[in-house]
Design a protein around this motif. Structure first.
Motif, PDB file in Angstrom:
ATOM      1  N   LEU A 276       0.875  -1.265  -0.041  1.00  0.00           N
ATOM      2  CA  LEU A 276       0.016  -0.056   0.249  1.00  0.00           C
ATOM      3  C   LEU A 276       0.736   1.208   0.087  1.00  0.00           C
ATOM      4  CD1 LEU A 276      -2.637  -1.262   2.342  1.00  0.00           C
ATOM      5  CD2 LEU A 276      -3.057  -0.876   0.062  1.00  0.00           C
ATOM      6  N   ASP A 277       2.051   1.256   0.916  1.00  0.00           N
ATOM      7  CA  ASP A 277       2.992   2.409   0.728  1.00  0.00           C
ATOM      8  C   ASP A 277       3.433   2.624  -0.882  1.00  0.00           C
ATOM      9  OD1 ASP A 277       4.488   1.489   3.855  1.00  0.00           O
ATOM     10  OD2 ASP A 277       2.511   2.621   3.121  1.00  0.00           O
TER      11      ASP A 277
ATOM     12  N   LYS B  69       1.632   2.263  -3.317  1.00  0.00           N
ATOM     13  CA  LYS B  69       0.559   2.473  -4.010  1.00  0.00           C
ATOM     14  C   LYS B  69       0.532   1.672  -5.559  1.00  0.00           C
ATOM     15  CE  LYS B  69      -0.058   6.857  -2.410  1.00  0.00           C
ATOM     16  NZ  LYS B  69      -0.210   8.113  -2.563  1.00  0.00           N
ATOM     17  N   SER B  70       0.701   0.174  -5.352  1.00  0.00           N
ATOM     18  CA  SER B  70       0.648  -0.631  -6.489  1.00  0.00           C
ATOM     19  C   SER B  70      -0.916  -0.802  -6.705  1.00  0.00           C
ATOM     20  CB  SER B  70       1.054  -1.956  -5.860  1.00  0.00           C
ATOM     21  OG  SER B  70       0.362  -2.557  -4.720  1.00  0.00           O
TER      22      SER B  70
ATOM     23  N   PRO C 142      -2.700   1.590  -8.467  1.00  0.00           N
ATOM     24  CA  PRO C 142      -3.397   2.598  -7.951  1.00  0.00           C
ATOM     25  C   PRO C 142      -4.700   2.862  -8.505  1.00  0.00           C
ATOM     26  CG  PRO C 142      -1.917   3.521  -9.029  1.00  0.00           C
ATOM     27  CD  PRO C 142      -1.718   2.459  -8.966  1.00  0.00           C
TER      28      PRO C 142
ATOM     29  N   ALA D 241      -4.241  -0.930  -4.385  1.00  0.00           N
ATOM     30  CA  ALA D 241      -4.276   0.617  -3.789  1.00  0.00           C
ATOM     31  C   ALA D 241      -5.418   1.366  -4.280  1.00  0.00           C
ATOM     32  CB  ALA D 241      -3.090   1.276  -4.172  1.00  0.00           C
TER      33      ALA D 241
ATOM     34  N   TYR E 108      -6.617   6.464   1.754  1.00  0.00           N
ATOM     35  CA  TYR E 108      -5.428   6.724   2.413  1.00  0.00           C
ATOM     36  C   TYR E 108      -5.550   7.734   3.492  1.00  0.00           C
ATOM     37  CZ  TYR E 108      -2.345   3.940  -1.066  1.00  0.00           C
ATOM     38  OH  TYR E 108      -1.956   2.963  -1.392  1.00  0.00           O
TER      39      TYR E 108
ATOM     40  N   TYR F 230      -3.944  14.036 -11.067  1.00  0.00           N
ATOM     41  CA  TYR F 230      -2.907  13.412 -10.614  1.00  0.00           C
ATOM     42  C   TYR F 230      -1.650  14.212 -10.297  1.00  0.00           C
ATOM     43  CZ  TYR F 230       0.720   9.579 -10.038  1.00  0.00           C
ATOM     44  OH  TYR F 230       1.550   9.002  -9.507  1.00  0.00           O
TER      45      TYR F 230
ATOM     46  N   ASP G  68       2.692  12.311  -4.960  1.00  0.00           N
ATOM     47  CA  ASP G  68       2.692  10.806  -4.795  1.00  0.00           C
ATOM     48  C   ASP G  68       3.951  10.469  -4.352  1.00  0.00           C
ATOM     49  OD1 ASP G  68       1.603   7.947  -6.853  1.00  0.00           O
ATOM     50  OD2 ASP G  68       0.644   8.960  -4.969  1.00  0.00           O
TER      51      ASP G  68
ATOM     52  N   GLU H 180       4.731  11.167  -0.631  1.00  0.00           N
ATOM     53  CA  GLU H 180       4.023  10.231   0.205  1.00  0.00           C
ATOM     54  C   GLU H 180       4.621   8.871   0.472  1.00  0.00           C
ATOM     55  OE1 GLU H 180       0.145   9.743  -1.019  1.00  0.00           O
ATOM     56  OE2 GLU H 180      -0.451  11.753  -0.674  1.00  0.00           O
ATOM     57  N   MET H 181       5.257   8.505  -0.813  1.00  0.00           N
ATOM     58  CA  MET H 181       6.076   7.145  -0.940  1.00  0.00           C
ATOM     59  C   MET H 181       7.271   7.297   0.014  1.00  0.00           C
ATOM     60  SD  MET H 181       5.489   5.526  -4.416  1.00  0.00           S
ATOM     61  CE  MET H 181       4.180   5.921  -5.577  1.00  0.00           C
TER      62      MET H 181
END
Lengths: 211, 75
Positions: free
Chosen positions: A188-189, A191-192, A194, A199, A204, B56, B61, B64-65
């Motif tokens: 989930l980190d 974001k697989s 998404p 995800a 989130y 997006y 993104d 966050e990762m």
């Protein structure tokens, strides 16, 4: 062999002596042939296009000898039995004919209008082992097959259960619940998938699965 | 001749008759499956991707990762 031919000519289906080997095989064939299945029918119910049931009565017994065992040829030529995919076998079903049968065959060479219904049926029975209806009739074999299939599947299940208890090694550490949770968190980190995948179903902000 | 108790069965054109029925059926099936896939799977997927990328922000993104700690080269 001679004994059988002799009893054929007399017209009696009795087999007074126990034979061995090939002759016994022929004896069995003779016995089966002379069951009511093998004979032609009365003119009364001489309808060959019936339901596939064996004719109930017979006016005379044909003793037909199937030469399958004496030949070294492949099916369907050797079985003497027509199949739906091979409806006209090369050889007639009865190859050794009695006097009556030979006379009938001679009569067949003339005009067929002179043949009676019973004679036509008799000629058919000389030529073919079974009618189309008899040949094609359903059987209950599928029940046996399915039963055996399920039985062996069940047996296999028991074997695997035994193996689980006595054979399989210990589970790997990465399969414990804690480790699996850590792996999921990492996915989930990252974001697989998404957009439509994993995800995409995770919220989130609220840190829980989307409803 | 025998006293015919049954009507004479269809003797000719058996394959043609079967083909007529089955070719139509095959076309219908093929087109139906294709249409079902297009409108059931392909179009929703295209829409999902379009919606996702409309708003997006790739840098957000990435941040966050990075905070989640999955990168080795950007801590």
């Amino acid at each position: 062999m001679f004994l059988i031919t002799a009893s054929l000519l007399i017209g009696s289906p009795e087999f007074p002596q126990r034979l061995v080997g090939k002759e016994r095989e022929e004896q069995r064939v003779m016995f089966l042939i002379n069951l009511p299945l093998g004979g032609p029918v009365d003119p009364a119910d001489g309808n060959l296009t019936g339901t596939g049931q064996a004719p109930k009565s017979r006016s005379y017994v044909w003793s037909c000898y199937c030469r399958a065992s004496s030949q070294r040829r492949m099916s369907p030529y050797v079985d003497c039995y027509a199949q739906r995919s091979y409806p006209m076998p090369d050889e007639p079903f009865c190859t050794e004919l009695t006097e009556e049968q030979r006379a009938l065959k001679e009569k067949e060479k003339g005009s067929w209008a002179q043949l009676s219904q019973a004679e036509k049926v008799a000629l058919y029975r000389l030529q073919f082992h079974e009618t189309f209806a008899e040949m094609n009739h359903r059987s209950n074999e599928w029940k046996t097959v399915m039963g055996c299939v399920f039985f062996f599947i069940g047996f296999t299940a028991l074997v695997i259960w035994w193996q689980r208890v006595y054979v399989f090694p210990e589970k790997v550490i990465t399969l414990t619940e804690e480790r699996k949770a850590q792996q999921l968190q990492r996915l989930l980190d990252m974001k697989s998938n998404p957009i439509q995948g994993l995800a995409a179903h995770w919220d989130y902000e609220k840190k829980e699965w989307k409803k | 001749m025998s006293s015919g108790t049954l009507p004479k069965p269809q003797m000719r054109g058996l394959l043609a008759k079967r083909l007529r029925v089955h070719i139509v059926g095959a076309f219908v099936m093929a087109l139906g499956v294709a249409a079902a896939y297009k409108f059931g799977v392909a179009e929703p997927r295209k829409k999902a991707y379009a919606d996702f990328y409309r708003k997006y922000d790739s840098m957000k993104d990435f941040e966050e990762m990075r905070k989640a700690g999955i990168f080795q080269s950007a801590k």
